[in-house]
Scaffold this motif. Structure first.
Motif, mmCIF file in Angstrom:
data_model
loop_
_atom_site.group_PDB
_atom_site.id
_atom_site.type_symbol
_atom_site.label_atom_id
_atom_site.label_comp_id
_atom_site.label_asym_id
_atom_site.label_seq_id
_atom_site.Cartn_x
_atom_site.Cartn_y
_atom_site.Cartn_z
ATOM 1 N N LEU A 149 28.082 13.013 20.119
ATOM 2 C CA LEU A 149 26.799 13.720 20.021
ATOM 3 C C LEU A 149 26.710 14.828 21.067
ATOM 4 N N ALA A 150 27.313 14.583 22.235
ATOM 5 C CA ALA A 150 27.282 15.593 23.291
ATOM 6 C C ALA A 150 28.064 16.839 22.906
ATOM 7 N N GLU A 151 28.962 16.722 21.928
ATOM 8 C CA GLU A 151 29.799 17.842 21.511
ATOM 9 C C GLU A 151 29.196 18.642 20.359
ATOM 10 N N ARG A 155 19.899 21.563 17.479
ATOM 11 C CA ARG A 155 18.460 21.858 17.559
ATOM 12 C C ARG A 155 17.704 21.459 16.297
ATOM 13 N N HIS A 156 18.410 21.258 15.178
ATOM 14 C CA HIS A 156 17.725 20.747 13.995
ATOM 15 C C HIS A 156 18.400 19.467 13.480
ATOM 16 N N THR A 157 18.807 18.628 14.441
ATOM 17 C CA THR A 157 19.394 17.328 14.119
ATOM 18 C C THR A 157 18.549 16.226 14.736
ATOM 19 N N PRO A 176 20.570 17.043 24.249
ATOM 20 C CA PRO A 176 19.372 16.519 23.584
ATOM 21 C C PRO A 176 19.619 15.370 22.627
ATOM 22 N N LEU A 177 20.751 15.372 21.919
ATOM 23 C CA LEU A 177 21.004 14.283 20.980
ATOM 24 C C LEU A 177 21.347 12.992 21.706
#
Length: 428
Positions: A283-285, A292-294, A370-371
Motif C-alpha cells: 500500500l505504501a508503494e 488519493r482516490h483509493t 495515507p493508505l
C-alpha cells in the motif's frame, strides 16, 4: 509433523556440504575471516536494496555506526533466497550474527534445530519485553515456549478499492457482500476494467485464497486446516465453494493463475484493475495519483459467514531479529544493535519514512502514507482472519503455490481445488 530439517542434517553436515557452502554466499557477500572478529557485527537482511524500508534501514545503520565507533557492521543483503543462503552459511559455520527475516517456510524450523537461538532470556535481560506488542510475542513464540526472534515488522493486509474506477463503472460504495462484488465485477468488465487483481501464481494469490476460504472457518478451524492439510470440514468446503463461485463469476482479473505480485501491483498502480488485496508495504508503494482516490476495507462476505464484517489479514511476523550461534559469541555487540533498533526514535522512522507497520510499540503514525494509515485505522470496521504462514509445514509451502495456481484456473471444480490443496501436504 516432522520438519524437513533435522539437527543432524543441518548442524552436522559432512565435509562435502561444508565445502560447497562458501560459493553460495556470493549472492550477498562473502564472509571473510575478519567477520569472526568480536569488533565486527555481521547482519544479514532483506533490507538494503529496493525492499520497502531499505533506505530507512541503511540510514539507521549509519547512525548506529556513528554511535558505536569501535564496532564495525557488515551488512549482507539477499532477497527471497535469504533463508537458503543463511542455511548454507550455517553449514560452513560462517553464518552472520544477526538475521533479519520473516517467520515462514524454512525459518520455522531454525530454532528447533539449533540454527538460531531462543531469545526469550535476552528479551527480559535487556529490558525489551514491554517494547513488543503482546500479539507479536505470541506469534513469534513456538510450541515449546521459545521466542524465535525479536519481533520487528508487522503488517496490515486489507483490500484496496480504487474508488474512481468503481464509480466510473457505476459502482457506488465498497462491496461488502459476495453478491455485491459479483455485480461490481460485471460492471467493471463492461467498462474494460479488471475487477480483482492478484498473483495467482505466487504468495499473494495463496494468501487471498486462504482469506476467502476462511469466510466460513473460525480461527481454530482455520489453524487445523492449514496445520494438517485437512480441508474436508463443512466450513472449509463452503469456503472453497465461495471462492469458486467468485472466480467463475469473473471477479478476478483474466488468467490470474499466471500472475505474480509484481503483475498485481502493476495492474493496480496503472489503473488497469480496481481492487487488490495488499499488505501495508505494498500500500505504501501505491502512486499518489491512485492513492488519493483509493479506499481500504475488507474482503466481502457470503451469506452464512462466521464473521460479521468483511475480513482482512494481519501479521506480526514479517521481520524479526534472529540471533545465530555465531552471534551468541558477540552478545555485547548484538545487544547494542537490538537496543538501538528498538529505540523509539528508530522505530518511529520506519513508520514515518517508510510506511511500515511495526510489531514494536510506537505512538507514530504513517501519515505520509495515507493508505497505510487508513489500514491502521480500520479497527472494528473489519474482522481479522488467520494468516496461515506459521502453521503451514515448510514442505507444503511451495506445493501450496502450485495448488493456488490450479485453484485460480477458471473451471476448476471445488472438489479439484480441495484435492489440490490437500495434495500439497502429501510430502509432509
Amino acid at each position: 509433523m516432522r520438519s524437513p530439517l533435522t539437527r543432524r542434517g543441518f548442524l552436522a553436515a559432512g565435509s562435502g556440504l561444508a565445502a560447497t557452502a562458501l560459493p553460495a554466499l556470493s549472492g550477498c557477500s562473502s564472509l571473510a575471516a575478519s567477520d569472526s572478529d568480536p569488533d565486527t557485527l555481521v547482519v544479514h537482511s532483506q533490507l538494503g536494496t529496493t525492499a520497502p524500508g531499505s533506505a530507512t534501514y541503511l540510514r539507521a545503520l549509519k547512525r548506529f555506526r556513528a554511535e558505536n565507533p569501535g564496532l564495525k557492521v557488515k551488512n549482507l543483503v539477499n532477497g527471497d533466497d535469504l533463508a537458503q543462503v543463511y542455511e548454507t552459511a550455517r553449514l560452513a559455520r560462517k553464518e552472520p550474527d544477526v538475521v533479519m527475516v520473516n517467520l515462514y517456510d524454512k525459518t520455522l524450523a531454525w530454532t528447533d534445530v539449533g540454527a538460531t537461538l531462543d531469545v526469550k532470556g535476552h528479551l527480559d535481560d535487556w529490558g525489551l519485553r514491554e517494547r513488543v506488542l503482546p500479539q507479536a510475542l505470541s506469534a513469534w513464540t513456538d510450541g515449546k515456549g521459545r521466542l524465535r526472534a525479536f519481533p520487528y515488522f508487522a503488517t496490515n493486509w486489507p483490500v484496496a478499492y480504487n474508488r474512481a474506477l468503481l464509480e466510473k463503472a457505476g459502482v457506488h460504495g465498497i462491496p461488502r457482500t459476495g453478491d455485491e462484488l459479483i455485480r461490481a465485477a460485471r460492471r467493471l468488465r463492461a467498462h474494460g476494467i479488471a475487477p480483482v487483481t492478484t498473483g495467482g501464481n505466487d504468495w499473494t494469490g495463496q494468501k487471498l485464497l486462504a482469506q476467502i476460504i476462511q469466510t466460513f472457518l473460525t480461527e481454530d478451524e482455520a489453524r487445523h486446516a492449514y496445520t494438517t492439510g485437512d480441508f474436508g470440514s463443512r466450513g472449509a468446503r463452503e469456503g472453497i465453494a465461495y471462492f469458486v463461485e467468485l472466480r467463475d463469476s469473473g471477479v478476478f482479473t483474466d488468467k490470474p493463475q499466471g500472475l505474480t505480485s509484481d503483475s498485481m501491483m502493476t495492474q493496480f498502480h496503472t489503473g488497469k484493475a480496481a481492487i487488490e488485496s495488499a499488505m501495508s508495504s505494498a500500500l505504501a508503494e501505491v502512486p499518489e495519483r491512485v492513492a488519493r482516490h483509493t479506499d481500504v476495507g475488507g474482503w466481502p462476505l457470503a451469506d452464512g459467514a462466521v464473521h460479521d464484517k468483511p475480513t482482512i489479514l494481519r501479521s506480526y511476523t514479517l521481520i524479526g531479529f534472529w540471533i545465530s550461534p555465531n552471534g551468541a559469541k558477540k552478545a555485547d555487540a548484538v545487544e547494542r544493535f537490538i537496543r538501538f533498533m528498538y529505540r523509539p526514535d528508530t522505530v518511529s522512522r520506519f513508520i514515518t519514512e517508510s510506511g511500515r507497520d511495526m510489531a514494536v510499540r510506537s505512538d507514530s503514525l504513517s501519515t505520509g502514507f495515507p493508505l497505510v494509515a487508513a489500514a491502521q485505522r480500520l479497527g472494528s470496521d473489519v474482522s481479522e482472519v488467520l494468516l496461515p504462514d506459521v502453521f503451514v509445514p515448510p514442505a507444503a509451502n511451495q506445493p501450496l503455490i502450485t495448488a493456488t495456481s490450479t485453484s485460480f484456473t477458471r473451471g476448476t471444480s471445488a472438489a479439484r481445488v480441495r484435492a489440490a490443496l490437500e495434495s500439497a501436504y502429501r510430502s509432509v
